[in-house]
Design an enzyme around this catalytic site. Structure first.
Site, mmCIF file in Angstrom:
data_model
loop_
_atom_site.group_PDB
_atom_site.id
_atom_site.type_symbol
_atom_site.label_atom_id
_atom_site.label_comp_id
_atom_site.label_asym_id
_atom_site.label_seq_id
_atom_site.Cartn_x
_atom_site.Cartn_y
_atom_site.Cartn_z
ATOM 1 N N ARG A 156 117.637 18.890 57.423
ATOM 2 C CA ARG A 156 117.372 20.337 57.426
ATOM 3 C C ARG A 156 118.413 21.029 56.567
ATOM 4 N NH1 ARG A 156 115.617 23.058 63.001
ATOM 5 N NH2 ARG A 156 115.141 25.145 62.289
ATOM 6 N N ARG A 163 112.135 25.467 60.957
ATOM 7 C CA ARG A 163 111.662 24.224 61.566
ATOM 8 C C ARG A 163 110.322 23.772 60.966
ATOM 9 N NH1 ARG A 163 112.725 21.103 65.753
ATOM 10 N NH2 ARG A 163 111.024 20.166 66.919
ATOM 11 N N ASP A 197 118.956 8.914 73.186
ATOM 12 C CA ASP A 197 118.997 9.870 74.291
ATOM 13 C C ASP A 197 119.149 9.129 75.623
ATOM 14 O OD1 ASP A 197 118.258 12.163 72.501
ATOM 15 O OD2 ASP A 197 116.466 10.943 72.294
ATOM 16 N N HIS A 248 112.018 13.993 71.119
ATOM 17 C CA HIS A 248 113.427 13.774 70.760
ATOM 18 C C HIS A 248 113.954 15.088 70.180
ATOM 19 C CE1 HIS A 248 117.119 12.291 69.090
ATOM 20 N NE2 HIS A 248 116.743 12.694 67.891
HETATM 21 P P1 NAX Z 1 121.319 10.400 55.864
HETATM 22 O O1 NAX Z 1 121.012 11.703 55.228
HETATM 23 O O2 NAX Z 1 122.704 9.862 55.832
HETATM 24 O O3 NAX Z 1 120.364 9.283 55.235
HETATM 25 C C1 NAX Z 1 119.005 9.478 55.056
HETATM 26 C C2 NAX Z 1 118.611 8.675 53.846
HETATM 27 O O4 NAX Z 1 117.201 8.770 53.715
HETATM 28 C C3 NAX Z 1 119.229 9.195 52.554
HETATM 29 O O5 NAX Z 1 119.941 8.149 51.914
HETATM 30 C C4 NAX Z 1 118.037 9.665 51.738
HETATM 31 O O6 NAX Z 1 118.194 9.435 50.358
HETATM 32 C C5 NAX Z 1 116.924 8.810 52.346
HETATM 33 N N1 NAX Z 1 115.590 9.351 52.129
HETATM 34 C C6 NAX Z 1 115.171 10.655 52.106
HETATM 35 N N2 NAX Z 1 113.868 10.728 51.829
HETATM 36 C C7 NAX Z 1 113.433 9.459 51.709
HETATM 37 C C8 NAX Z 1 112.174 8.885 51.428
HETATM 38 N N3 NAX Z 1 111.105 9.655 51.181
HETATM 39 N N4 NAX Z 1 112.083 7.536 51.372
HETATM 40 C C9 NAX Z 1 113.156 6.756 51.578
HETATM 41 N N5 NAX Z 1 114.390 7.240 51.839
HETATM 42 C C10 NAX Z 1 114.512 8.568 51.913
HETATM 43 O O7 NAX Z 1 120.770 10.503 57.352
HETATM 44 P P2 NAX Z 1 121.080 9.562 58.589
HETATM 45 O O8 NAX Z 1 122.254 10.075 59.311
HETATM 46 O O9 NAX Z 1 121.079 8.140 58.156
HETATM 47 O O10 NAX Z 1 119.819 9.899 59.507
HETATM 48 C C11 NAX Z 1 118.519 9.506 59.135
HETATM 49 C C12 NAX Z 1 117.488 10.199 60.004
HETATM 50 O O11 NAX Z 1 117.653 9.815 61.361
HETATM 51 C C13 NAX Z 1 117.570 11.727 60.005
HETATM 52 O O12 NAX Z 1 116.267 12.256 59.907
HETATM 53 C C14 NAX Z 1 118.145 12.042 61.359
HETATM 54 O O13 NAX Z 1 117.760 13.322 61.795
HETATM 55 C C15 NAX Z 1 117.523 10.958 62.184
HETATM 56 N N6 NAX Z 1 118.127 10.690 63.477
HETATM 57 C C16 NAX Z 1 117.303 10.356 64.488
HETATM 58 C C17 NAX Z 1 117.772 10.021 65.730
HETATM 59 C C18 NAX Z 1 116.851 9.656 66.829
HETATM 60 O O14 NAX Z 1 117.346 9.477 67.944
HETATM 61 N N7 NAX Z 1 115.551 9.551 66.632
HETATM 62 C C19 NAX Z 1 119.228 10.069 66.038
HETATM 63 C C20 NAX Z 1 120.075 10.005 64.819
HETATM 64 C C21 NAX Z 1 119.569 10.772 63.633
HETATM 65 O O15 NAX Z 1 119.882 12.122 63.826
#
Ligand code: NAX
Length: 327
Positions: free
Chosen positions: A91, A97, A157, A185
């Site tokens: 975001r 959102r 969680d 989530h």
């Molecule tokens: P980062 O921003 O460090 O890494 C995300 C990676 O995804 C980046 O390297 C970016 O280049 C890549 N990316 C973006 N668009 C893409 C696409 N179309 N195809 C392939 N790769 C792509 O985020 P990070 O901390 O690793 O978190 C990743 C995701 O997990 C986020 O959306 C975050 O909100 C989510 N989470 C989910 C959680 C859950 O419990 N379900 C908890 C942890 C996290 O917050």
């Protein structure tokens, strides 16, 4: 031995950096099973991904049979037995959102279609947020892949809730069981302490402070992601990678009798959650390939209201991406 093919998206991100090495070490799928990592990134992050691949090589993991890098989802998912969809767009400042939902929804339309290239036994885990709705979108575009192969992650969680209950009760975490996360989530999730058990006893009997459970405990779990960002200046990464590993293992290893784990799966209408939504439930995995939503738990009026609230949010998310749910 034929290696297991594990596709991971967003592999150069911070969760990827904590996750890939643990998969490659054999911790997740077993030391006897070689794995090939098929890593997907956007073109701008391919250079960073090359660095991660070098480090994977430098670990000389006996289990790691190959690392393949791609910036095209069809290539990354080709023949994959597991697809861990971690990558998504964060975001940005001033972003609403609905913009986040729609920007990421677009990614998951494409990735859902590309999953048709995966192995016939593929299982898909969606982590990238908003993970419930992203999972719903990917599932809608994935052709013949059965819906029961899709899940979204609420295990972080669950682990957060387990740790808070253990700390309050003054017991080791492994004495806390049957913690359910219901719904989305997000901050509307219901971390259900009413069915949780501590040392086999109802958590409420051991902690006996309903006010703490309904307020401090619930809010701590709901807002833990924001608390980590406020303290660390970055979102949860190592704990998220750890939760992905727990999530995958829970779908591989039969659940101990009487226990359960939490994951968001396609609702069959259980507990008043409209059929078709991807919502978190208590789940057990049986001796075969199947899992099921734990039936017949008795919900209190409080529990029903908490679930209804988080389900309303899931419905509104679904409505915001309605046009992305066609097949
Ligand atoms: P980062 O921003 O460090 O890494 C995300 C990676 O995804 C980046 O390297 C970016 O280049 C890549 N990316 C973006 N668009 C893409 C696409 N179309 N195809 C392939 N790769 C792509 O985020 P990070 O901390 O690793 O978190 C990743 C995701 O997990 C986020 O959306 C975050 O909100 C989510 N989470 C989910 C959680 C859950 O419990 N379900 C908890 C942890 C996290 O917050």
């Amino acid at each position: 031995m034929v290696p297991l093919r594990i596709a991971v998206t967003g592999a150069a991100g911070q969760i990827g950096y904590s996750l890939l090495f643990r998969i490659a070490s054999g911790e997740v799928f077993g030391k006897k099973l070689p794995v090939v990592l098929q890593l997907l990134e956007i073109p701008q992050a391919m250079k960073a991904l090359e660095g991660v691949a070098m480090e994977l090589e430098d670990c000389a993991f006996a289990n790691l049979a190959g690392v393949e890098l791609a910036d095209i989802p069809e290539q990354a998912f080709s023949g994959a037995n597991w697809a861990l969809l971690v990558g998504s767009k964060p975001r940005g400042p001033g972003m609403e959102r609905i913009d986040l939902l729609r920007d990421n929804g677009g990614i998951f339309v494409g990735q859902g279609k590309a999953l048709r290239n995966a192995a016939s036994d593929v299982r898909v885990v969606v982590v990238g947020n908003p993970c419930n709705t992203n999972c719903l979108i990917a599932m809608a575009h994935a052709g013949d892949i059965p819906p029961e192969r899709f899940s979204a992650m609420t295990r972080l969680d669950q682990n957060r809730a387990t740790a808070q209950l253990a700390r309050r009760a003054g017991v080791p975490v492994d004495q806390v069981t049957n913690v359910t996360i219901w719904g989305n989530h997000s901050t509307t999730q219901f971390p259900d302490f009413e069915h949780a058990r501590i040392n086999g006893e109802p958590a409420e009997t051991v902690i006996s402070d309903r006010t703490w459970l309904e307020n401090d405990f619930t809010e701590t779990v709901q807002k833990r992601g924001a608390s980590v960002i406020a303290a660390r200046g970055a979102s949860s990464a190592a704990s998220a990678a750890n939760a992905i590993i727990d999530h995958v293992k829970s779908f591989l290893i039969p659940t101990p009798r009487g226990h359960w784990f939490s994951a968001a799966v396609k609702s069959d209408g259980s507990y008043g959650v409209p059929a078709g939504l991807i919502s978190s439930f208590p789940i057990t995995k049986n001796e075969t390939d199947d899992w099921c939503i734990v039936p017949d738990l008795i919900l209190s009026e409080y529990g029903k209201a908490m679930i209804a609230n988080t389900v309303r949010e899931l419905e509104s998310e679904r409505d915001m991406v309605k046009d992305m749910l066609g097949s």
